[in-house]
Motif scaffolding. Structure first.
Motif, short mmCIF file in Angstrom:
data_model
loop_
_atom_site.label_atom_id
_atom_site.label_comp_id
_atom_site.label_asym_id
_atom_site.label_seq_id
_atom_site.Cartn_x
_atom_site.Cartn_y
_atom_site.Cartn_z
N LEU A 109 -1.61 -31.60 15.94
CA LEU A 109 -1.54 -30.62 17.01
C LEU A 109 -2.41 -29.41 16.70
O LEU A 109 -2.50 -28.99 15.54
N THR A 110 -3.02 -28.87 17.73
CA THR A 110 -3.64 -27.56 17.67
C THR A 110 -2.85 -26.64 18.59
O THR A 110 -2.83 -26.84 19.80
N VAL A 111 -2.18 -25.67 18.00
CA VAL A 111 -1.34 -24.74 18.76
C VAL A 111 -2.10 -23.43 18.87
O VAL A 111 -2.31 -22.75 17.87
N ASP A 112 -2.52 -23.09 20.06
CA ASP A 112 -3.27 -21.85 20.29
C ASP A 112 -2.27 -20.76 20.68
O ASP A 112 -1.68 -20.81 21.76
N LEU A 113 -2.09 -19.79 19.79
CA LEU A 113 -1.11 -18.74 20.04
C LEU A 113 -1.60 -17.69 21.04
O LEU A 113 -0.81 -16.91 21.57
N VAL A 114 -2.92 -17.67 21.29
CA VAL A 114 -3.46 -16.73 22.26
C VAL A 114 -3.25 -17.25 23.68
O VAL A 114 -2.72 -16.56 24.55
N SER A 115 -3.64 -18.51 23.91
CA SER A 115 -3.48 -19.10 25.25
C SER A 115 -2.13 -19.75 25.45
O SER A 115 -1.79 -20.15 26.57
N GLN A 116 -1.34 -19.88 24.36
CA GLN A 116 -0.04 -20.55 24.41
C GLN A 116 -0.17 -21.97 24.96
O GLN A 116 0.57 -22.41 25.85
N THR A 117 -1.15 -22.70 24.42
CA THR A 117 -1.36 -24.10 24.79
C THR A 117 -1.35 -24.97 23.54
O THR A 117 -1.55 -24.48 22.42
N ILE A 118 -1.13 -26.27 23.74
CA ILE A 118 -1.09 -27.23 22.64
C ILE A 118 -2.04 -28.38 22.96
O ILE A 118 -1.99 -28.95 24.07
N GLU A 119 -2.89 -28.73 22.02
CA GLU A 119 -3.72 -29.92 22.13
C GLU A 119 -3.19 -30.98 21.18
O GLU A 119 -2.95 -30.70 20.00
N GLU A 120 -3.00 -32.20 21.69
CA GLU A 120 -2.57 -33.31 20.86
C GLU A 120 -3.77 -34.16 20.46
O GLU A 120 -4.62 -34.46 21.30
N HIS A 121 -3.82 -34.52 19.19
CA HIS A 121 -4.90 -35.35 18.68
C HIS A 121 -4.31 -36.67 18.19
O HIS A 121 -3.73 -36.73 17.11
N ASP A 122 -4.41 -37.70 19.03
CA ASP A 122 -3.84 -38.99 18.66
C ASP A 122 -4.84 -40.13 18.86
O ASP A 122 -4.47 -41.30 18.89
N ARG A 123 -6.11 -39.77 19.00
CA ARG A 123 -7.16 -40.76 19.21
C ARG A 123 -8.17 -40.71 18.06
O ARG A 123 -8.60 -39.61 17.68
N ASP A 124 -8.56 -41.84 17.54
CA ASP A 124 -9.56 -41.91 16.49
C ASP A 124 -10.94 -41.81 17.13
O ASP A 124 -11.48 -42.80 17.62
N TYR A 125 -11.51 -40.61 17.15
CA TYR A 125 -12.78 -40.41 17.84
C TYR A 125 -13.93 -41.13 17.13
O TYR A 125 -14.99 -41.36 17.72
N LYS A 126 -13.73 -41.55 15.89
CA LYS A 126 -14.79 -42.22 15.14
C LYS A 126 -14.95 -43.69 15.51
O LYS A 126 -15.90 -44.35 15.08
N ALA A 127 -14.02 -44.23 16.32
CA ALA A 127 -14.04 -45.65 16.64
C ALA A 127 -15.28 -46.05 17.44
O ALA A 127 -15.83 -47.14 17.25
N SER A 128 -15.73 -45.17 18.33
CA SER A 128 -16.89 -45.50 19.18
C SER A 128 -17.35 -44.25 19.90
O SER A 128 -16.66 -43.22 19.89
N ALA A 129 -18.50 -44.36 20.55
CA ALA A 129 -19.00 -43.24 21.35
C ALA A 129 -18.05 -42.96 22.51
O ALA A 129 -17.82 -41.81 22.89
N ALA A 130 -17.48 -44.03 23.07
CA ALA A 130 -16.53 -43.85 24.17
C ALA A 130 -15.28 -43.13 23.70
O ALA A 130 -14.74 -42.26 24.41
N ALA A 131 -14.81 -43.47 22.50
CA ALA A 131 -13.63 -42.81 21.96
C ALA A 131 -13.89 -41.33 21.73
O ALA A 131 -13.02 -40.48 21.94
N ARG A 132 -15.12 -41.00 21.29
CA ARG A 132 -15.48 -39.59 21.10
C ARG A 132 -15.42 -38.84 22.42
O ARG A 132 -14.89 -37.72 22.50
N ALA A 133 -15.96 -39.46 23.48
CA ALA A 133 -15.95 -38.82 24.79
C ALA A 133 -14.53 -38.67 25.31
O ALA A 133 -14.15 -37.61 25.85
N LEU A 134 -13.71 -39.70 25.13
CA LEU A 134 -12.33 -39.64 25.59
C LEU A 134 -11.53 -38.60 24.81
O LEU A 134 -10.62 -37.96 25.35
N ASN A 135 -11.86 -38.44 23.54
CA ASN A 135 -11.20 -37.41 22.73
C ASN A 135 -11.47 -36.03 23.31
O ASN A 135 -10.57 -35.19 23.39
N ASN A 136 -12.71 -35.79 23.73
CA ASN A 136 -13.04 -34.50 24.35
C ASN A 136 -12.29 -34.32 25.66
O ASN A 136 -11.82 -33.22 25.98
#
Length: 321
Positions: A198-225
Motif C-alpha cells: 500500500l501507498t498511503v498518502d496522508l496529504v490527499s488521504q488516498t490509498i494505492e494498492e499494489h498487487d500486480r507484478d508490473y515486471k511480467a510484461s509491457a501490458a502489466a506495466r501499463a495496467l499497473n499505472n
C-alpha cells in the motif's frame, strides 16, 4: 493549575501546555484523580516519561497521548487492511514525512526554540508514532539506528533539522522513518506486504494498492499505472463525497469520521466510560519519546551532516554504545 483541579469538577483534562511543563501539569491532575490526554510529545525527555508513567500507575489514573494522525481516514483504512490479512505478511514499512517546519519557525511559541531540534523537533512525533502503529514496536532498543542532518543556518543554536530512524519490529518488519524540514510537504506511508503493498498518502488521504507484478510484461506495466491512477481517483471521489456529506450533516458521527482529533477523542471518551480500550496505548507514547531521544543522541554525538560535507561516519545513535 492547583486551583483549576480543586475548583472545577473535571472528568477529563487535555494538556496543551508547552512540553517543558507537561510532567508538572500532568502530575497535578493525576494526583487529583483526573484522567488526562497529553499533546505530543508526552514529555520532554524519556526520564520524565518514566516518572509520569510510574506516578500514574501508583495513583491508578489513565494517561493517554494525542497521536491524531494514526486516526486519519486513510490510516484507519490501511490498518484495517493490514489487520484483516489482506496484504499477507508485512515485511517493511517506510514513512516519508517531509515539509516539516524549520527549526527556528516560532509556530507554536518561543518555548519550542529551546528544544534540541527547535520547532522541527516538536513535529517529529507524528511520523514516529505512525511508523510504530504501522510497523510495530522495535524488537530491541539496542538495534535502533538514528541519523541526523543540519541543512539550515540559524541565529540560534540547534542540533538538527533532519532525521532518519530505522529498526526491526517485534514481528520482523523492517521500518524506516525519514523526516525533513523546509521542503515541499510529502507525507507518505509505504506498507510492503508479500501479497499486496500500500501507498498511503496522508496529504490527499488516498490509498494505492499494489498487487500486480508490473515486471511480467509491457501490458502489466501499463495496467499497473492504470491501477494506481484509478485508486487515486476513487480515493479523491470518496473524499469529496465525505466533505459534501459533512456539509449537509453536522452530526458528531459524521464529523468524527473526517476529523482525526475528533475520532481519537471519541474513542478515548468511550474507553474512559468502560467501552473498549484506549486508542493510544501508553507504550506507543513510550516508544515515541524513546526514539526521539535516539535522534537527539545522534545529533549530539558529533557534527550533524551538512549539505556539502562528507563525514567519514554518519551520526548514529545506538543504545548502550
Amino acid at each position: 493549575m492547583e486551583e483549576l483541579v480543586a475548583e472545577a469538577d473535571l472528568d477529563w483534562l487535555h494538556v496543551c501546555t508547552p512540553v517543558q511543563t507537561h510532567l508538572e501539569v500532568a502530575k497535578t491532575a493525576i494526583e487529583a484523580g483526573i484522567p488526562i490526554q497529553i499533546e505530543k510529545p508526552v514529555t520532554e525527555t524519556y526520564e520524565e516519561f518514566e516518572e509520569l508513567a510510574s506516578f500514574a500507575d501508583r495513583h491508578g489514573v489513565t494517561v493517554s497521548v494525542k497521536h491524531n494522525h494514526n486516526f486519519d481516514p486513510a490510516m484507519r483504512a490501511a490498518m484495517a487492511k493490514v489487520d484483516a490479512g489482506e496484504l499477507g505478511r508485512v515485511k517493511g514499512v517506510d514513512v516519508i514525512y517531509t515539509g516539516s517546519s524549520l527549526a527556528d519557525d516560532p509556530n507554536r511559541g518561543e518555548w519550542n526554540l529551546d528544544l534540541s531540534g527547535g520547532e522541527f523537533e516538536e513535529g517529529i512525533p507524528h511520523p514516529i508514532y505512525i511508523t510504530l502503529r504501522a510497523g510495530g514496536y522495535p524488537r530491541d532498543e539496542s538495534e535502533v539506528q538514528a541519523l541526523t542532518g543540519m541543512f539550515g543556518t540559524y541565529d540560534r543554536e540547534f542540533d538538527y533539522d533532519a532525521a532518519q530512524l530505522s529498526y526491526v519490529s517485534e514481528d520482523g518488519v523492517l521500518c524506516t522513518t525519514k523526516m525533513l524540514g523546509g521542503t515541499i510537504p510529502n507525507r507518505v506511508v509505504l506498507i510492503h506486504g508479500e501479497d499486496t503493498s500500500l501507498t498511503v498518502d496522508l496529504v490527499s488521504q488516498t490509498i494505492e494498492e499494489h498487487d500486480r507484478d508490473y515486471k511480467a510484461s509491457a501490458a502489466a506495466r501499463a495496467l499497473n499505472n492504470v491501477d494506481r491512477a484509478g485508486d487515486r481517483l476513487l480515493g479523491t471521489v470518496r473524499n469529496a463525497r465525505s466533505v459534501i456529506r459533512r456539509a449537509r450533516d453536522d452530526s458528531w458521527d459524521v464529523a468524527r469520521q473526517l476529523n482525526a482529533h475528533y475520532y481519537q477523542n471519541d474513542a478515548e471518551s468511550k474507553a474512559l466510560s468502560g467501552e473498549g480500550e484506549m486508542p493510544v496505548p501508553l507504550e506507543e507514547a513510550r516508544w515515541t519519546i524513546l526514539l526521539m531521544e535516539e535522534i537527539r543522541n545522534a545529533a549530539g554525538r558529533g557534527e550533524a551532516t551538512e549539505p556539502d560535507a562528507h563525514p567519514a561516519e554518519p551520526a548514529v545513535a545506538r543504545d548502550g554504545e
